[in-house]
Design a protein around this motif. Structure first.
Motif, PDB file in Angstrom:
ATOM      1  N   THR A  25     -29.972  14.735  11.746  1.00 45.28           N
ATOM      2  CA  THR A  25     -28.784  15.584  11.898  1.00 45.28           C
ATOM      3  C   THR A  25     -28.547  16.005  13.344  1.00 45.28           C
ATOM      4  O   THR A  25     -27.435  15.857  13.874  1.00 45.28           O
ATOM      5  CB  THR A  25     -28.918  16.835  11.008  1.00 45.28           C
ATOM      6  OG1 THR A  25     -29.029  16.432   9.644  1.00 45.28           O
ATOM      7  CG2 THR A  25     -27.718  17.749  11.176  1.00 45.28           C
ATOM      8  N   LEU A  28     -27.743  13.030  15.802  1.00 42.41           N
ATOM      9  CA  LEU A  28     -26.380  12.573  15.537  1.00 42.41           C
ATOM     10  C   LEU A  28     -25.369  13.524  16.158  1.00 42.41           C
ATOM     11  O   LEU A  28     -24.397  13.097  16.794  1.00 42.41           O
ATOM     12  CB  LEU A  28     -26.156  12.466  14.031  1.00 42.41           C
ATOM     13  CG  LEU A  28     -24.724  12.149  13.569  1.00 42.41           C
ATOM     14  CD1 LEU A  28     -24.234  10.842  14.168  1.00 42.41           C
ATOM     15  CD2 LEU A  28     -24.659  12.097  12.043  1.00 42.41           C
ATOM     16  N   LEU A  74     -14.721   7.778   8.181  1.00 42.19           N
ATOM     17  CA  LEU A  74     -16.056   7.214   8.006  1.00 42.19           C
ATOM     18  C   LEU A  74     -16.019   5.985   7.106  1.00 42.19           C
ATOM     19  O   LEU A  74     -16.654   4.962   7.399  1.00 42.19           O
ATOM     20  CB  LEU A  74     -16.993   8.266   7.403  1.00 42.19           C
ATOM     21  CG  LEU A  74     -17.491   9.368   8.340  1.00 42.19           C
ATOM     22  CD1 LEU A  74     -18.148  10.488   7.539  1.00 42.19           C
ATOM     23  CD2 LEU A  74     -18.488   8.805   9.354  1.00 42.19           C
ATOM     24  N   PRO A  90     -25.240   2.329   9.638  1.00 42.81           N
ATOM     25  CA  PRO A  90     -24.705   3.650   9.312  1.00 42.81           C
ATOM     26  C   PRO A  90     -24.700   4.631  10.490  1.00 42.81           C
ATOM     27  O   PRO A  90     -23.687   5.313  10.721  1.00 42.81           O
ATOM     28  CB  PRO A  90     -25.628   4.135   8.187  1.00 42.81           C
ATOM     29  CG  PRO A  90     -26.116   2.886   7.545  1.00 42.81           C
ATOM     30  CD  PRO A  90     -26.255   1.892   8.646  1.00 42.81           C
ATOM     31  N   ALA A  94     -21.409   6.343  12.226  1.00 40.15           N
ATOM     32  CA  ALA A  94     -21.189   7.791  12.198  1.00 40.15           C
ATOM     33  C   ALA A  94     -20.953   8.336  13.604  1.00 40.15           C
ATOM     34  O   ALA A  94     -20.084   9.191  13.808  1.00 40.15           O
ATOM     35  CB  ALA A  94     -22.386   8.483  11.555  1.00 40.15           C
ATOM     36  N   PHE A  98     -17.543  10.343  14.495  1.00 39.63           N
ATOM     37  CA  PHE A  98     -17.625  11.747  14.898  1.00 39.63           C
ATOM     38  C   PHE A  98     -17.184  11.938  16.345  1.00 39.63           C
ATOM     39  O   PHE A  98     -16.553  12.943  16.682  1.00 39.63           O
ATOM     40  CB  PHE A  98     -19.044  12.280  14.699  1.00 39.63           C
ATOM     41  CG  PHE A  98     -19.370  12.620  13.274  1.00 39.63           C
ATOM     42  CD1 PHE A  98     -18.737  13.666  12.627  1.00 39.63           C
ATOM     43  CD2 PHE A  98     -20.311  11.893  12.560  1.00 39.63           C
ATOM     44  CE1 PHE A  98     -19.018  13.987  11.310  1.00 39.63           C
ATOM     45  CE2 PHE A  98     -20.601  12.192  11.243  1.00 39.63           C
ATOM     46  CZ  PHE A  98     -19.958  13.247  10.609  1.00 39.63           C
ATOM     47  N   THR A 163     -21.683  16.780   9.912  1.00 41.19           N
ATOM     48  CA  THR A 163     -22.534  15.583   9.859  1.00 41.19           C
ATOM     49  C   THR A 163     -23.052  15.327   8.448  1.00 41.19           C
ATOM     50  O   THR A 163     -23.493  14.212   8.144  1.00 41.19           O
ATOM     51  CB  THR A 163     -23.731  15.694  10.818  1.00 41.19           C
ATOM     52  OG1 THR A 163     -24.452  16.900  10.543  1.00 41.19           O
ATOM     53  CG2 THR A 163     -23.280  15.691  12.271  1.00 41.19           C
ATOM     54  N   SER A 166     -21.818  12.313   6.657  1.00 42.10           N
ATOM     55  CA  SER A 166     -22.339  10.973   6.959  1.00 42.10           C
ATOM     56  C   SER A 166     -23.310  10.485   5.889  1.00 42.10           C
ATOM     57  O   SER A 166     -23.636   9.294   5.838  1.00 42.10           O
ATOM     58  CB  SER A 166     -23.011  10.954   8.333  1.00 42.10           C
ATOM     59  OG  SER A 166     -24.143  11.805   8.365  1.00 42.10           O
ATOM     60  N   SER A 167     -23.779  11.394   5.031  1.00 43.97           N
ATOM     61  CA  SER A 167     -24.638  10.967   3.926  1.00 43.97           C
ATOM     62  C   SER A 167     -23.880  10.026   2.987  1.00 43.97           C
ATOM     63  O   SER A 167     -24.489   9.226   2.278  1.00 43.97           O
ATOM     64  CB  SER A 167     -25.153  12.180   3.144  1.00 43.97           C
ATOM     65  OG  SER A 167     -24.083  12.873   2.508  1.00 43.97           O
ATOM     66  N   VAL A 171     -26.244   7.484   6.044  1.00 41.28           N
ATOM     67  CA  VAL A 171     -26.942   7.860   7.273  1.00 41.28           C
ATOM     68  C   VAL A 171     -28.153   8.719   6.896  1.00 41.28           C
ATOM     69  O   VAL A 171     -28.023   9.669   6.112  1.00 41.28           O
ATOM     70  CB  VAL A 171     -26.021   8.653   8.217  1.00 41.28           C
ATOM     71  CG1 VAL A 171     -26.814   9.190   9.418  1.00 41.28           C
ATOM     72  CG2 VAL A 171     -24.883   7.778   8.695  1.00 41.28           C
ATOM     73  N   GLU A 173     -29.732  11.445   7.258  1.00 39.44           N
ATOM     74  CA  GLU A 173     -29.708  12.805   7.804  1.00 39.44           C
ATOM     75  C   GLU A 173     -30.148  13.783   6.714  1.00 39.44           C
ATOM     76  O   GLU A 173     -30.615  13.379   5.659  1.00 39.44           O
ATOM     77  CB  GLU A 173     -28.332  13.142   8.381  1.00 39.44           C
ATOM     78  CG  GLU A 173     -27.169  12.857   7.462  1.00 39.44           C
ATOM     79  CD  GLU A 173     -27.005  13.891   6.372  1.00 39.44           C
ATOM     80  OE1 GLU A 173     -26.776  15.055   6.681  1.00 39.44           O
ATOM     81  OE2 GLU A 173     -27.107  13.518   5.196  1.00 39.44           O
TER      82      GLU A 173
END
Length: 225
Positions: A25, A28, A74, A90, A94, A98, A163, A166-167, A171, A173
């Motif tokens: 997290t 990123l 995304l 991924p 991201a 972002f 963020t 992004s899951s 990703v 995180e």
């Protein structure tokens, strides 16, 4: 009251979530926000300089990224581009999304701050023998960034929380890790509340840093004044 099992799940999952925050997290957020600031400053300076063709391109870019949902962006970059042969992992996908999304918002903040600097500052720099670019980067931009600091830091805090989206593109995180733990333990209420607590802790730390930064900027501003 928590049962013994719930306490064990809470205690066992906390370091896993925190580790993922430190390795997923936060990196990123830092990488994407740093790139977003570069984009924001360039886009804001182009608009401030009123370069016609480039300004139109910048306004179009801002219109697109401020007018469409982050989650949709995304999906387009990660899933959509693969349909035309552009395959991205991924994490880089991201970072790209972002950066571009946050850059559009921060560009407007920086642009407004540039326009708030008295026009006499630009004229005074040029009268002192500085070129246009030297005046912008040595006199105008530093003053504008001081004005923009609170809003930009708020954007940083928001990005930390964003963020979690992004899951949805896998990703690795903090929220993604939480989903994996929930899939094993079936304790969704406990674990999602726990990850929310970690986000709250990170946001609180950043808010404190923002307060310290604002106080220092105000101090130096009064000193220069």
């Amino acid at each position: 009251m928590f049962s013994g099992r719930l306490w064990n799940i809470f205690i066992d999952s906390f370091p896993k979530m925190l580790l993922r925050a430190l390795t997923g997290t936060i990196p990123l957020t830092v990488i994407a926000f740093a790139l977003a600031m570069v984009i924001a400053v360039v886009v804001a300076l182009v608009q401030f300089a009123n370069v016609k063709v480039l300004k139109s391109f910048c306004r179009f870019y801002i219109w697109i990224f401020r007018g469409t949902p982050l989650l949709v962006q995304l999906y387009i970059v990660f899933f959509g581009l693969s349909k035309i042969g552009i395959l991205l992992d991924p994490f880089p996908a991201a970072v790209i999304v972002f950066s571009l999304n946050e850059g559009a918002y921060c560009a407007e903040t920086v642009r407004a701050s540039l326009e708030s600097v008295p026009a006499g500052q630009l004229e005074a720099g040029q009268c002192a023998g500085l070129s246009y670019l030297q005046t912008i980067f040595r006199i105008v931009l530093p003053q504008a960034m001081r004005t923009a600091f609170p809003s930009l830091f708020n954007s940083l805090i928001s990005m930390v929380k964003d963020t979690s989206l992004s899951s949805c593109i896998t990703v690795p995180e903090m929220l993604q890790t939480t989903k994996q733990i929930v899939a094993v333990t079936y304790e969704s209420l406990l674990l999602y509340a726990e990850v929310g607590l970690i986000y709250l802790i990170i946001s609180t730390i950043l808010t404190k840093l923002q307060s310290i930064g604002e106080k220092k900027l105000n101090f130096y501003g009064r000193k220069e004044g």
